[in-house]
Scaffold this motif. Structure first.
Motif, PDB file in Angstrom:
ATOM      1  N   PRO A  30      39.772  39.114  43.359  1.00 55.55           N
ATOM      2  CA  PRO A  30      41.077  39.705  43.556  1.00 55.55           C
ATOM      3  C   PRO A  30      41.085  40.737  44.657  1.00 55.55           C
ATOM      4  CG  PRO A  30      40.014  40.728  41.691  1.00 55.55           C
ATOM      5  CD  PRO A  30      39.109  39.635  42.176  1.00 55.55           C
ATOM      6  N   TRP A  69      38.715  42.992  36.558  1.00 55.33           N
ATOM      7  CA  TRP A  69      39.811  42.021  36.673  1.00 55.33           C
ATOM      8  C   TRP A  69      39.462  40.737  35.917  1.00 55.33           C
ATOM      9  CZ3 TRP A  69      39.205  37.318  39.457  1.00 55.33           C
ATOM     10  CH2 TRP A  69      40.347  36.516  39.467  1.00 55.33           C
ATOM     11  N   GLU A  70      38.218  40.283  36.058  1.00 54.67           N
ATOM     12  CA  GLU A  70      37.804  39.060  35.369  1.00 54.67           C
ATOM     13  C   GLU A  70      37.888  39.233  33.852  1.00 54.67           C
ATOM     14  OE1 GLU A  70      33.955  38.633  37.037  1.00 54.67           O
ATOM     15  OE2 GLU A  70      34.637  37.483  38.781  1.00 54.67           O
ATOM     16  N   LYS A  73      41.600  39.208  32.796  1.00 56.53           N
ATOM     17  CA  LYS A  73      42.091  37.829  32.878  1.00 56.53           C
ATOM     18  C   LYS A  73      41.574  37.012  31.705  1.00 56.53           C
ATOM     19  CE  LYS A  73      41.797  33.688  35.792  1.00 56.53           C
ATOM     20  NZ  LYS A  73      41.176  33.087  36.999  1.00 56.53           N
ATOM     21  N   ARG A  74      40.307  37.193  31.352  1.00 60.44           N
ATOM     22  CA  ARG A  74      39.683  36.436  30.263  1.00 60.44           C
ATOM     23  C   ARG A  74      40.286  36.820  28.909  1.00 60.44           C
ATOM     24  NH1 ARG A  74      35.039  37.572  31.708  1.00 60.44           N
ATOM     25  NH2 ARG A  74      34.649  39.393  30.410  1.00 60.44           N
ATOM     26  N   GLY A  76      43.307  38.131  28.346  1.00 64.60           N
ATOM     27  CA  GLY A  76      44.737  37.855  28.245  1.00 64.60           C
ATOM     28  C   GLY A  76      45.468  39.020  27.607  1.00 64.60           C
ATOM     29  N   LYS A  85      52.514  40.200  33.712  1.00 64.93           N
ATOM     30  CA  LYS A  85      51.587  39.357  32.978  1.00 64.93           C
ATOM     31  C   LYS A  85      50.208  39.394  33.632  1.00 64.93           C
ATOM     32  CE  LYS A  85      55.324  36.203  31.658  1.00 64.93           C
ATOM     33  NZ  LYS A  85      55.837  34.815  31.738  1.00 64.93           N
ATOM     34  N   THR A  86      49.192  38.999  32.865  1.00 63.11           N
ATOM     35  CA  THR A  86      47.834  39.024  33.407  1.00 63.11           C
ATOM     36  C   THR A  86      47.698  38.072  34.591  1.00 63.11           C
ATOM     37  OG1 THR A  86      47.198  37.388  31.719  1.00 63.11           O
ATOM     38  CG2 THR A  86      46.751  39.693  31.229  1.00 63.11           C
ATOM     39  N   GLU A  87      48.493  36.992  34.602  1.00 63.43           N
ATOM     40  CA  GLU A  87      48.427  36.036  35.714  1.00 63.43           C
ATOM     41  C   GLU A  87      48.892  36.657  37.031  1.00 63.43           C
ATOM     42  OE1 GLU A  87      50.139  35.484  32.917  1.00 63.43           O
ATOM     43  OE2 GLU A  87      48.823  34.097  31.829  1.00 63.43           O
ATOM     44  N   ARG A  90      46.151  39.634  39.873  1.00 61.46           N
ATOM     45  CA  ARG A  90      45.344  39.496  41.084  1.00 61.46           C
ATOM     46  C   ARG A  90      46.167  39.753  42.343  1.00 61.46           C
ATOM     47  NH1 ARG A  90      42.054  34.100  42.795  1.00 61.46           N
ATOM     48  NH2 ARG A  90      44.158  33.352  43.262  1.00 61.46           N
ATOM     49  N   TRP A 138      43.450  47.074  33.333  1.00 59.55           N
ATOM     50  CA  TRP A 138      42.423  46.832  34.353  1.00 59.55           C
ATOM     51  C   TRP A 138      41.679  48.128  34.691  1.00 59.55           C
ATOM     52  CZ3 TRP A 138      43.650  47.893  39.890  1.00 59.55           C
ATOM     53  CH2 TRP A 138      42.577  47.566  40.746  1.00 59.55           C
TER      54      TRP A 138
END
Length: 466
Positions: A30, A69-70, A73-74, A76, A85-87, A90, A138
């Motif tokens: 990201p 960030w990973e 994202k993992r 949620g 949203k988490t999507e 990035r 994050w």
């Protein structure tokens, strides 16, 4: 997603809202910013204060930010008050990373209030969660990844909650070891609304004894005081650490570490998982004395209250710990309340009036019971669970009988399941569905073997695959 949305929602713009800050990032990461120092690695020696005076540089390093960030994202999760949203995170980081990083390095970053979420407790009442914005989740994860290697090695060996390489199963096994060793009286302590009552001054003082970076301390303090948005109104947070953020479990362990040290100083055998703590002693008199003295100590030193209704003393097979009990033979067993919650879930999942397909019913059940067994499969005494399986299958048979609706539908389904001749008369039965589910005819059509073949698994089936 840009900084304007966050600004409009909270009145605080931590993104700078400058289009000139946009940086391109490789597809797998990201962030891609120049001049960012590498992660200096775990800082474990809390006696060397100089190592902990410049932690923010480690927090905002490219490697640490990318790992955070990973993780977000993992994991949620639901959006915070800004709806991001988490999507979307990035692209948001790509656009605003330099502005966010600058504010963190100068100590001027201001978190957004959390969104209130109420979760019903199995035993009644509600648990209040505080859902941070995705951006704040994050940043909290970035903090966690730097602070945990510092604090975790200093925690007690008897603390098992939310720590790397430790689990609730480890805590229960430790309790079993104490009970088998002759300490067969347990002090079961329940702290009233622990996460809502954490004293900020005590917590920050304990963190400050190890962490010397004022920017990190200021940021943690701001997260504690960020407030809660309820129906559009921000309410101040004067105490507590909201459940829902990545850093909350670590803060809870820092706060309760003093309790662990006091128990160790007294030479007591105990197992703690977050705010769930059991102490094991050799007699009822000792248990009552320990409970009374710990109640006084917790009120004085932690400024928390022990719930007199839920706390108490008893045998390990009379009290529950993390959903389990230790039976008189020293075996781990599923606690009766946990079995009763399973029964409640079965009734809920096998209602016939749900607008879903039979395949969806089956798949939902399989996912649930596999997850349930992944936790409760630790039990060595499984009789109460296995004894429940016939009752569960009866609910499944009842559900399908009702979903077949009428005589025509029941005839068709019974034939498809291989019934012939006189056995088909059951389709005309006027008996209630619960009684039909127990009948030999339906047991023939939907035998245990048939249910297993179609994927309606039971705990004993899962145990046999291990």
């Amino acid at each position: 997603m840009n900084g304007t949305k966050n600004s409009e929602t909270t009145g605080r713009d931590n993104c700078g809202h400058d289009p000139g800050l946009t940086t391109e990032a490789p597809a797998g990461k990201p962030l891609q910013a120049e001049g960012v120092e590498g992660n200096p690695g775990p800082l474990r020696d809390s006696t060397q204060k100089a190592k902990h005076e410049n932690l923010m540089e480690a927090v905002v390093s490219l490697e640490n930010a990318t790992r955070a960030w990973e993780a977000v994202k993992r994991n949620g999760g639901a959006p915070g008050i800004d709806g991001m949203k988490t999507e979307e995170l990035r692209d948001h980081i790509r656009t605003h990373w330099e502005a966010i990083r600058a504010k963190l390095l100068t100590g001027s970053y201001v978190p957004s209030p959390v969104r209130r979420k109420e979760i019903e407790k199995p035993e009644g009442g509600v648990r209040l969660l505080g859902i941070p914005t995705v951006q704040d989740r994050w940043i909290q994860q970035m903090l966690l990844q730097v602070l945990q290697p510092i604090f975790d090695p200093t925690f007690s060996e008897h603390s098992y909650g939310f720590r790397p390489g430790r689990s609730a199963h480890d805590a229960v096994r430790a309790a079993q070891t104490y009970a088998r060793g002759g300490k067969d009286w347990v002090v079961d302590m329940d702290i009233t609304k622990f996460f809502d009552r954490v004293n900020h001054d005590i917590l920050m003082t304990r963190i400050g004894q190890t962490i010397r970076d004022k920017r990190v301390l200021r940021l943690i303090g701001r997260y504690l005081r960020a407030g809660v948005m309820i129906e559009g109104v921000i309410q101040a947070s004067e105490e507590g650490t909201p459940q829902g953020g990545p850093i909350s479990p670590l803060l809870a362990n820092i706060y309760l570490d003093a309790l662990d040290r006091e128990l160790e100083r007294r030479g007591l055998a105990f197992s703690r998982y977050a705010d769930d703590c059991n102490v094991y002693v050799g007699s009822q008199r000792a248990a009552e004395r320990v409970l009374a003295s710990l109640k006084t100590w917790i009120e004085k030193h932690l400024r928390l209250e022990v719930n007199a209704t839920k706390s108490g003393v008893g045998r390990p097979w009379e009290r529950k710990f993390l959903g389990f009990q230790i039976n008189p033979q020293g075996q781990i067993a599923v606690a009766p309340k946990s079995v009763e919650r399973l029964r409640t879930k079965v009734r809920e999942m096998w209602r016939s009036c749900q607008s879903v397909s039979s395949e969806q019913l089956r798949n939902t059940w399989r996912a649930y019971i596999r997850g349930w067994w992944a936790y409760y499969g630790l039990a060595e005494d499984r009789r109460k669970v296995y004894d429940l399986e016939g009752w569960i299958r009866r609910h499944i048979r009842k559900c399908f009988w009702l979903r077949w609706h009428n005589v025509r539908g029941r005839l068709r389904k019974l034939r498809a399941l291989g019934l012939k001749g006189p056995l088909l008369k059951m389709a005309y039965s006027s008996l209630g569905a619960w009684r039909v589910a127990r009948s030999p005819t339906l047991h023939t059509a939907m035998s245990n073997r048939v249910l297993r073949r179609y994927g309606f698994v039971m705990p004993s089936d899962l145990a046999a695959t291990v």
